[in-house]
Design a protein around this motif. Structure first.
Motif, mmCIF file in Angstrom:
data_model
loop_
_atom_site.group_PDB
_atom_site.id
_atom_site.type_symbol
_atom_site.label_atom_id
_atom_site.label_comp_id
_atom_site.label_asym_id
_atom_site.label_seq_id
_atom_site.Cartn_x
_atom_site.Cartn_y
_atom_site.Cartn_z
ATOM 1 N N ILE A 1 0.836 -1.198 0.000
ATOM 2 C CA ILE A 1 0.000 0.000 0.000
ATOM 3 C C ILE A 1 0.871 1.249 0.000
ATOM 4 O O ILE A 1 0.619 2.192 -0.759
ATOM 5 C CB ILE A 1 -0.974 -0.007 1.196
ATOM 6 C CG1 ILE A 1 -2.036 -1.089 0.977
ATOM 7 C CG2 ILE A 1 -1.624 1.362 1.397
ATOM 8 C CD1 ILE A 1 -2.902 -1.356 2.183
ATOM 9 N N ARG A 2 1.918 1.266 0.816
ATOM 10 C CA ARG A 2 2.830 2.411 0.861
ATOM 11 C C ARG A 2 3.557 2.610 -0.469
ATOM 12 O O ARG A 2 3.729 3.741 -0.925
ATOM 13 C CB ARG A 2 3.840 2.258 1.998
ATOM 14 C CG ARG A 2 3.264 2.532 3.369
ATOM 15 C CD ARG A 2 4.358 2.661 4.430
ATOM 16 N NE ARG A 2 5.300 1.555 4.426
ATOM 17 C CZ ARG A 2 5.200 0.452 5.165
ATOM 18 N NH1 ARG A 2 4.169 0.302 5.977
ATOM 19 N NH2 ARG A 2 6.108 -0.491 5.110
ATOM 20 N N ILE A 3 3.975 1.523 -1.108
ATOM 21 C CA ILE A 3 4.686 1.618 -2.384
ATOM 22 C C ILE A 3 3.778 2.228 -3.448
ATOM 23 O O ILE A 3 4.173 3.161 -4.165
ATOM 24 C CB ILE A 3 5.207 0.233 -2.829
ATOM 25 C CG1 ILE A 3 6.352 -0.209 -1.922
ATOM 26 C CG2 ILE A 3 5.647 0.269 -4.294
ATOM 27 C CD1 ILE A 3 6.773 -1.657 -2.116
ATOM 28 N N TRP A 4 2.553 1.705 -3.576
ATOM 29 C CA TRP A 4 1.641 2.228 -4.587
ATOM 30 C C TRP A 4 1.278 3.682 -4.314
ATOM 31 O O TRP A 4 1.123 4.475 -5.229
ATOM 32 C CB TRP A 4 0.397 1.351 -4.700
ATOM 33 C CG TRP A 4 0.680 0.114 -5.500
ATOM 34 C CD1 TRP A 4 1.010 -1.119 -5.024
ATOM 35 C CD2 TRP A 4 0.698 -0.003 -6.920
ATOM 36 N NE1 TRP A 4 1.227 -1.995 -6.056
ATOM 37 C CE2 TRP A 4 1.039 -1.331 -7.238
ATOM 38 C CE3 TRP A 4 0.456 0.890 -7.960
ATOM 39 C CZ2 TRP A 4 1.139 -1.773 -8.556
ATOM 40 C CZ3 TRP A 4 0.562 0.436 -9.263
ATOM 41 C CH2 TRP A 4 0.900 -0.877 -9.548
ATOM 42 N N ARG A 5 1.139 4.061 -3.037
ATOM 43 C CA ARG A 5 0.863 5.455 -2.689
ATOM 44 C C ARG A 5 2.024 6.343 -3.117
ATOM 45 O O ARG A 5 1.821 7.415 -3.691
ATOM 46 C CB ARG A 5 0.616 5.624 -1.198
ATOM 47 C CG ARG A 5 0.255 7.075 -0.870
ATOM 48 C CD ARG A 5 0.145 7.408 0.603
ATOM 49 N NE ARG A 5 -0.534 6.411 1.389
ATOM 50 C CZ ARG A 5 -0.009 5.847 2.484
ATOM 51 N NH1 ARG A 5 1.178 6.180 2.916
ATOM 52 N NH2 ARG A 5 -0.693 4.963 3.161
ATOM 53 N N ALA A 6 3.254 5.895 -2.853
ATOM 54 C CA ALA A 6 4.437 6.671 -3.225
ATOM 55 C C ALA A 6 4.537 6.855 -4.740
ATOM 56 O O ALA A 6 5.049 7.881 -5.212
ATOM 57 C CB ALA A 6 5.696 5.990 -2.690
ATOM 58 N N LEU A 7 4.055 5.903 -5.496
ATOM 59 C CA LEU A 7 4.067 5.996 -6.955
ATOM 60 C C LEU A 7 2.967 6.913 -7.488
ATOM 61 O O LEU A 7 2.972 7.280 -8.658
ATOM 62 C CB LEU A 7 3.915 4.604 -7.571
ATOM 63 C CG LEU A 7 5.110 3.680 -7.389
ATOM 64 C CD1 LEU A 7 4.747 2.269 -7.792
ATOM 65 C CD2 LEU A 7 6.302 4.188 -8.188
ATOM 66 N N GLY A 8 2.020 7.273 -6.645
ATOM 67 C CA GLY A 8 0.939 8.166 -7.045
ATOM 68 C C GLY A 8 -0.322 7.458 -7.487
ATOM 69 O O GLY A 8 -1.193 8.073 -8.109
ATOM 70 N N ALA A 9 -0.454 6.185 -7.174
ATOM 71 C CA ALA A 9 -1.633 5.422 -7.580
ATOM 72 C C ALA A 9 -2.845 5.798 -6.735
ATOM 73 O O ALA A 9 -2.717 6.158 -5.573
ATOM 74 C CB ALA A 9 -1.374 3.924 -7.449
ATOM 75 N N THR A 10 -4.013 5.688 -7.338
ATOM 76 C CA THR A 10 -5.269 5.782 -6.601
ATOM 77 C C THR A 10 -5.581 4.376 -6.102
ATOM 78 O O THR A 10 -5.508 3.418 -6.865
ATOM 79 C CB THR A 10 -6.400 6.273 -7.513
ATOM 80 O OG1 THR A 10 -6.099 7.592 -7.929
ATOM 81 C CG2 THR A 10 -7.731 6.266 -6.791
ATOM 82 N N GLN A 11 -5.906 4.251 -4.810
ATOM 83 C CA GLN A 11 -6.187 2.945 -4.228
ATOM 84 C C GLN A 11 -7.612 2.932 -3.691
ATOM 85 O O GLN A 11 -8.012 3.832 -2.970
ATOM 86 C CB GLN A 11 -5.191 2.633 -3.121
ATOM 87 C CG GLN A 11 -3.757 2.601 -3.630
ATOM 88 C CD GLN A 11 -2.794 2.137 -2.585
ATOM 89 O OE1 GLN A 11 -2.724 0.943 -2.313
ATOM 90 N NE2 GLN A 11 -2.056 3.053 -1.996
ATOM 91 N N THR A 12 -8.337 1.900 -4.060
ATOM 92 C CA THR A 12 -9.719 1.760 -3.630
ATOM 93 C C THR A 12 -9.879 0.442 -2.890
ATOM 94 O O THR A 12 -9.458 -0.599 -3.385
ATOM 95 C CB THR A 12 -10.661 1.784 -4.857
ATOM 96 O OG1 THR A 12 -10.435 2.999 -5.577
ATOM 97 C CG2 THR A 12 -12.115 1.712 -4.428
ATOM 98 N N LYS A 13 -10.469 0.537 -1.703
ATOM 99 C CA LYS A 13 -10.682 -0.659 -0.884
ATOM 100 C C LYS A 13 -12.073 -1.219 -1.153
ATOM 101 O O LYS A 13 -13.063 -0.505 -1.093
ATOM 102 C CB LYS A 13 -10.520 -0.313 0.593
ATOM 103 C CG LYS A 13 -10.651 -1.502 1.502
ATOM 104 C CD LYS A 13 -10.209 -1.252 2.933
ATOM 105 C CE LYS A 13 -10.738 -0.028 3.567
ATOM 106 N NZ LYS A 13 -10.426 0.075 4.998
ATOM 107 N N ILE A 14 -12.134 -2.521 -1.466
ATOM 108 C CA ILE A 14 -13.406 -3.199 -1.716
ATOM 109 C C ILE A 14 -13.646 -4.162 -0.548
ATOM 110 O O ILE A 14 -12.941 -5.166 -0.406
ATOM 111 C CB ILE A 14 -13.373 -3.964 -3.052
ATOM 112 C CG1 ILE A 14 -13.024 -2.994 -4.194
ATOM 113 C CG2 ILE A 14 -14.719 -4.644 -3.296
ATOM 114 C CD1 ILE A 14 -12.760 -3.674 -5.505
ATOM 115 N N PRO A 15 -14.614 -3.855 0.303
ATOM 116 C CA PRO A 15 -14.843 -4.655 1.507
ATOM 117 C C PRO A 15 -15.149 -6.127 1.208
ATOM 118 O O PRO A 15 -15.887 -6.442 0.268
ATOM 119 C CB PRO A 15 -16.054 -3.985 2.159
ATOM 120 C CG PRO A 15 -16.094 -2.615 1.582
ATOM 121 C CD PRO A 15 -15.538 -2.744 0.197
ATOM 122 N N GLU A 16 -14.548 -6.996 1.990
ATOM 123 C CA GLU A 16 -14.800 -8.443 2.011
ATOM 124 C C GLU A 16 -14.597 -9.149 0.670
ATOM 125 O O GLU A 16 -15.097 -10.250 0.476
ATOM 126 C CB GLU A 16 -16.193 -8.729 2.578
ATOM 127 C CG GLU A 16 -16.308 -8.260 4.016
ATOM 128 C CD GLU A 16 -17.521 -8.799 4.744
ATOM 129 O OE1 GLU A 16 -18.212 -9.692 4.226
ATOM 130 O OE2 GLU A 16 -17.762 -8.319 5.861
#
Length: 79
Positions: free
Chosen positions: A29-44
Protein backbone atom coordinates in the motif's frame (compact mmCIF):
# COMPACT_ATOMS: atom_id res chain seq x y z
CA UNK A 1 11.42 1.88 -8.49
CA UNK A 2 9.90 4.70 -10.53
CA UNK A 3 11.84 3.55 -13.62
CA UNK A 4 10.25 0.11 -13.37
CA UNK A 5 6.76 1.59 -13.25
CA UNK A 6 7.45 4.01 -16.14
CA UNK A 7 8.23 1.05 -18.45
CA UNK A 8 4.60 0.07 -19.22
CA UNK A 9 3.79 3.68 -20.13
CA UNK A 10 6.95 4.75 -21.94
CA UNK A 11 7.93 1.54 -23.71
CA UNK A 12 4.72 -0.46 -24.20
CA UNK A 13 2.17 2.34 -24.42
CA UNK A 14 -0.14 1.21 -21.61
CA UNK A 15 -2.65 3.73 -20.32
CA UNK A 16 -2.90 2.21 -16.83
CA UNK A 17 -1.27 -0.30 -14.50
CA UNK A 18 -3.62 -2.08 -12.10
CA UNK A 19 -2.76 -4.20 -9.07
CA UNK A 20 -4.82 -6.02 -6.45
CA UNK A 21 -3.59 -6.74 -2.94
CA UNK A 22 -4.80 -7.37 0.58
CA UNK A 23 -5.66 -4.43 2.81
CA UNK A 24 -3.31 -6.03 5.35
CA UNK A 25 -0.27 -5.66 3.06
CA UNK A 26 0.78 -2.23 4.31
CA UNK A 27 4.17 -2.34 2.59
CA UNK A 28 2.56 -2.69 -0.85
CA UNK A 29 0.00 0.00 0.00
CA UNK A 30 2.83 2.41 0.86
CA UNK A 31 4.69 1.62 -2.38
CA UNK A 32 1.64 2.23 -4.59
CA UNK A 33 0.86 5.45 -2.69
CA UNK A 34 4.44 6.67 -3.23
CA UNK A 35 4.07 6.00 -6.95
CA UNK A 36 0.94 8.17 -7.05
CA UNK A 37 -1.63 5.42 -7.58
CA UNK A 38 -5.27 5.78 -6.60
CA UNK A 39 -6.19 2.94 -4.23
CA UNK A 40 -9.72 1.76 -3.63
CA UNK A 41 -10.68 -0.66 -0.88
CA UNK A 42 -13.41 -3.20 -1.72
CA UNK A 43 -14.84 -4.66 1.51
CA UNK A 44 -14.80 -8.44 2.01
CA UNK A 45 -13.58 -9.21 -1.52
CA UNK A 46 -10.96 -11.54 -0.06
CA UNK A 47 -13.41 -13.13 2.35
CA UNK A 48 -15.06 -12.32 5.66
CA UNK A 49 -13.39 -9.34 7.35
CA UNK A 50 -10.70 -8.86 4.69
CA UNK A 51 -10.93 -6.24 2.02
CA UNK A 52 -9.00 -6.12 -1.23
CA UNK A 53 -7.28 -2.98 -2.46
CA UNK A 54 -7.23 -2.14 -6.16
CA UNK A 55 -4.40 0.24 -7.08
CA UNK A 56 -4.55 2.13 -10.39
CA UNK A 57 -1.63 4.09 -11.80
CA UNK A 58 -2.28 6.02 -15.01
CA UNK A 59 0.06 7.76 -17.42
CA UNK A 60 -2.32 10.44 -18.69
CA UNK A 61 -3.08 11.92 -15.29
CA UNK A 62 0.47 12.00 -13.97
CA UNK A 63 0.07 8.81 -11.97
CA UNK A 64 -3.20 9.93 -10.39
CA UNK A 65 -6.45 8.30 -11.46
CA UNK A 66 -9.72 10.22 -11.40
CA UNK A 67 -11.25 9.44 -8.01
CA UNK A 68 -14.52 11.10 -9.03
CA UNK A 69 -15.58 7.86 -10.72
CA UNK A 70 -15.45 5.72 -7.57
CA UNK A 71 -18.64 3.86 -6.73
CA UNK A 72 -20.32 5.03 -3.50
CA UNK A 73 -20.06 1.47 -2.20
CA UNK A 74 -16.27 1.59 -2.41
CA UNK A 75 -14.04 3.46 -0.03
CA UNK A 76 -11.01 5.50 -1.06
CA UNK A 77 -8.06 4.14 0.89
CA UNK A 78 -6.26 6.61 3.14
CA UNK A 79 -3.76 4.40 4.90
Amino acid sequence: MNVIFRYPFDQIGCRAVVARHSEQNTRVIRIWRALGATQTKIPELRGPNEAEVVAVLTATLGGKANSGNVSPNLAQLNV
